[in-house]
Design a protein around this motif. Structure first.
Motif, PDB file in Angstrom:
ATOM      1  N   ILE A 149       0.840  -1.204   0.000  1.00 49.07           N
ATOM      2  CA  ILE A 149       0.000   0.000   0.000  1.00 49.07           C
ATOM      3  C   ILE A 149       0.875   1.254   0.000  1.00 49.07           C
ATOM      4  N   VAL A 150       1.933   1.245   0.807  1.00 48.91           N
ATOM      5  CA  VAL A 150       2.850   2.389   0.843  1.00 48.91           C
ATOM      6  C   VAL A 150       3.480   2.611  -0.534  1.00 48.91           C
ATOM      7  N   ASN A 151       3.924   1.521  -1.170  1.00 45.63           N
ATOM      8  CA  ASN A 151       4.543   1.641  -2.496  1.00 45.63           C
ATOM      9  C   ASN A 151       3.558   2.172  -3.527  1.00 45.63           C
ATOM     10  N   ASP A 152       2.313   1.667  -3.502  1.00 48.18           N
ATOM     11  CA  ASP A 152       1.292   2.157  -4.438  1.00 48.18           C
ATOM     12  C   ASP A 152       1.037   3.644  -4.238  1.00 48.18           C
ATOM     13  N   ASN A 153       0.913   4.068  -2.975  1.00 50.57           N
ATOM     14  CA  ASN A 153       0.665   5.480  -2.687  1.00 50.57           C
ATOM     15  C   ASN A 153       1.830   6.348  -3.142  1.00 50.57           C
ATOM     16  N   MET A 154       3.048   5.876  -2.903  1.00 50.43           N
ATOM     17  CA  MET A 154       4.215   6.668  -3.299  1.00 50.43           C
ATOM     18  C   MET A 154       4.322   6.770  -4.816  1.00 50.43           C
ATOM     19  N   SER A 155       4.025   5.685  -5.552  1.00 52.58           N
ATOM     20  CA  SER A 155       4.107   5.751  -7.007  1.00 52.58           C
ATOM     21  C   SER A 155       3.015   6.661  -7.569  1.00 52.58           C
ATOM     22  N   SER A 156       1.825   6.627  -6.967  1.00 58.81           N
ATOM     23  CA  SER A 156       0.744   7.534  -7.409  1.00 58.81           C
ATOM     24  C   SER A 156       1.157   8.989  -7.196  1.00 58.81           C
ATOM     25  N   ARG A 157       1.729   9.270  -6.043  1.00 51.15           N
ATOM     26  CA  ARG A 157       2.164  10.644  -5.773  1.00 51.15           C
ATOM     27  C   ARG A 157       3.268  11.066  -6.724  1.00 51.15           C
ATOM     28  N   ALA A 158       4.168  10.136  -7.064  1.00 52.77           N
ATOM     29  CA  ALA A 158       5.256  10.467  -7.998  1.00 52.77           C
ATOM     30  C   ALA A 158       4.692  10.810  -9.379  1.00 52.77           C
ATOM     31  N   VAL A 159       3.681  10.057  -9.825  1.00 44.56           N
ATOM     32  CA  VAL A 159       3.065  10.335 -11.134  1.00 44.56           C
ATOM     33  C   VAL A 159       2.376  11.701 -11.108  1.00 44.56           C
ATOM     34  N   TYR A 160       1.617  11.971 -10.043  1.00 48.59           N
ATOM     35  CA  TYR A 160       0.933  13.271  -9.947  1.00 48.59           C
ATOM     36  C   TYR A 160       1.936  14.418  -9.874  1.00 48.59           C
ATOM     37  N   LYS A 161       3.011  14.230  -9.161  1.00 49.85           N
ATOM     38  CA  LYS A 161       4.034  15.265  -9.056  1.00 49.85           C
ATOM     39  C   LYS A 161       4.667  15.516 -10.420  1.00 49.85           C
ATOM     40  N   ALA A 162       4.967  14.435 -11.150  1.00 49.97           N
ATOM     41  CA  ALA A 162       5.564  14.586 -12.482  1.00 49.97           C
ATOM     42  C   ALA A 162       4.602  15.302 -13.433  1.00 49.97           C
ATOM     43  N   MET A 163       3.300  14.956 -13.338  1.00 52.79           N
ATOM     44  CA  MET A 163       2.317  15.634 -14.199  1.00 52.79           C
ATOM     45  C   MET A 163       2.241  17.116 -13.842  1.00 52.79           C
ATOM     46  N   PHE A 164       2.225  17.433 -12.549  1.00 54.98           N
ATOM     47  CA  PHE A 164       2.171  18.820 -12.112  1.00 54.98           C
ATOM     48  C   PHE A 164       3.404  19.586 -12.595  1.00 54.98           C
ATOM     49  N   GLU A 165       4.583  18.961 -12.458  1.00 56.89           N
ATOM     50  CA  GLU A 165       5.809  19.620 -12.911  1.00 56.89           C
ATOM     51  C   GLU A 165       5.785  19.853 -14.416  1.00 56.89           C
ATOM     52  N   SER A 166       5.247  18.892 -15.200  1.00 54.24           N
ATOM     53  CA  SER A 166       5.159  19.050 -16.656  1.00 54.24           C
ATOM     54  C   SER A 166       4.235  20.206 -17.021  1.00 54.24           C
ATOM     55  N   VAL A 167       3.071  20.268 -16.360  1.00 55.29           N
ATOM     56  CA  VAL A 167       2.122  21.359 -16.634  1.00 55.29           C
ATOM     57  C   VAL A 167       2.762  22.700 -16.262  1.00 55.29           C
ATOM     58  N   ALA A 168       3.453  22.733 -15.118  1.00 58.02           N
ATOM     59  CA  ALA A 168       4.108  23.971 -14.698  1.00 58.02           C
ATOM     60  C   ALA A 168       5.189  24.373 -15.698  1.00 58.02           C
ATOM     61  N   LEU A 169       5.949  23.421 -16.189  1.00 59.46           N
ATOM     62  CA  LEU A 169       7.006  23.707 -17.155  1.00 59.46           C
ATOM     63  C   LEU A 169       6.424  24.239 -18.463  1.00 59.46           C
ATOM     64  N   VAL A 170       5.339  23.637 -18.939  1.00 60.78           N
ATOM     65  CA  VAL A 170       4.685  24.122 -20.161  1.00 60.78           C
ATOM     66  C   VAL A 170       4.149  25.529 -19.923  1.00 60.78           C
ATOM     67  N   GLY A 171       3.565  25.754 -18.750  1.00 60.40           N
ATOM     68  CA  GLY A 171       3.041  27.085 -18.435  1.00 60.40           C
ATOM     69  C   GLY A 171       4.134  28.136 -18.398  1.00 60.40           C
ATOM     70  N   VAL A 172       5.252  27.811 -17.765  1.00 66.53           N
ATOM     71  CA  VAL A 172       6.368  28.756 -17.699  1.00 66.53           C
ATOM     72  C   VAL A 172       6.936  29.017 -19.096  1.00 66.53           C
ATOM     73  N   SER A 173       7.025  27.968 -19.916  1.00 66.84           N
ATOM     74  CA  SER A 173       7.517  28.147 -21.292  1.00 66.84           C
ATOM     75  C   SER A 173       6.599  29.060 -22.092  1.00 66.84           C
ATOM     76  N   ALA A 174       5.297  28.844 -21.958  1.00 68.85           N
ATOM     77  CA  ALA A 174       4.334  29.692 -22.674  1.00 68.85           C
ATOM     78  C   ALA A 174       4.458  31.141 -22.201  1.00 68.85           C
ATOM     79  N   LEU A 175       4.639  31.352 -20.918  1.00 66.00           N
ATOM     80  CA  LEU A 175       4.812  32.693 -20.374  1.00 66.00           C
ATOM     81  C   LEU A 175       6.077  33.338 -20.925  1.00 66.00           C
ATOM     82  N   GLN A 176       7.174  32.578 -21.023  1.00 64.28           N
ATOM     83  CA  GLN A 176       8.422  33.102 -21.570  1.00 64.28           C
ATOM     84  C   GLN A 176       8.245  33.530 -23.035  1.00 64.28           C
ATOM     85  N   VAL A 177       7.567  32.700 -23.829  1.00 62.77           N
ATOM     86  CA  VAL A 177       7.329  33.042 -25.238  1.00 62.77           C
ATOM     87  C   VAL A 177       6.517  34.320 -25.328  1.00 62.77           C
ATOM     88  N   TYR A 178       5.484  34.426 -24.526  1.00 64.97           N
ATOM     89  CA  TYR A 178       4.641  35.616 -24.528  1.00 64.97           C
ATOM     90  C   TYR A 178       5.449  36.867 -24.164  1.00 64.97           C
TER      91      TYR A 178
END
Length: 196
Positions: A149-178
């Motif tokens: 259960i601990v491993n499943d929870n940690m892997s889920s959090r890692a996926v969500y964190k990676a998705m959040f970081e990707s969205v943030a990176l795309v957002g920052v890139s779009a802001l830089q272009v603008y």
């Protein structure tokens, strides 16, 4: 159930269980594992408290902030033993709890063959050893369930964190272009004014 009892329960703040021991001198084995919390985002090493009391209310032993524990003791008085768990966390916890009594009966009957008594004693010791193996296996199974259960929870959090970081990176890139477009538009506008 005579001999061994196992229960998996969900606890909010406090839960108590009783177990009757029939004979003085028996060995009482207990184990528990905190399997999981009710929140997939909550994981802590805080653990739970366990207080063990004898038939007269006497204090036998206590554990504080334990995620898993095994303990055994020789029963001094037969009767009802009480096990009280306390959860200090804000979340409900799922706990796996086992109790096993090791009992050796010594036969005082007069047998025709004196070899029966040692043989019966050895059989009872073998039975106790088998119960102890089963007890240990169940404790390890509960530990494995908790880790899964601990491993499943940690892997889920890692996926969500990676998705959040990707969205943030795309957002920052779009802001830089603008911002770069705005900067170049101003520079072009400024340079055209000077050329006139």
């Amino acid at each position: 159930m005579q001999g061994a009892t196992g229960i998996r329960f969900v606890m909010e703040k406090e839960e108590c269980f009783s177990y009757k021991v029939e004979y003085e001198g028996d060995t009482l084995h207990i184990s528990f594992v905190v399997i999981k919390s009710d929140s997939p985002w909550h994981f802590s090493e805080d653990g739970v408290d366990l207080v063990i009391k004898g038939p007269s209310g006497e204090h036998i032993h206590d554990f504080h902030d334990k995620i898993s524990q095994k303990f055994e003791f020789v029963v001094q008085n037969k009767g009802l033993y009480r096990f009280c768990f306390t959860n200090k966390s804000l979340y409900t916890e799922t706990i796996d709890f086992d109790v096993h009594v090791g009992h050796f009966a010594y036969y005082d009957q007069h047998a025709k063959d004196e070899h029966f008594s040692p043989l019966l004693t050895q059989i009872e010791k073998l039975e106790e050893a088998l119960y102890n193996i089963q007890f240990e296996q169940h404790w390890l199974e509960a530990q494995t369930d908790r880790q899964a259960i601990v491993n499943d929870n940690m892997s889920s959090r890692a996926v969500y964190k990676a998705m959040f970081e990707s969205v943030a990176l795309v957002g920052v890139s779009a802001l830089q272009v603008y911002l770069l477009q705005r900067l170049f538009e101003r520079k072009l506008g400024t340079s055209r004014v000077w050329s006139h």
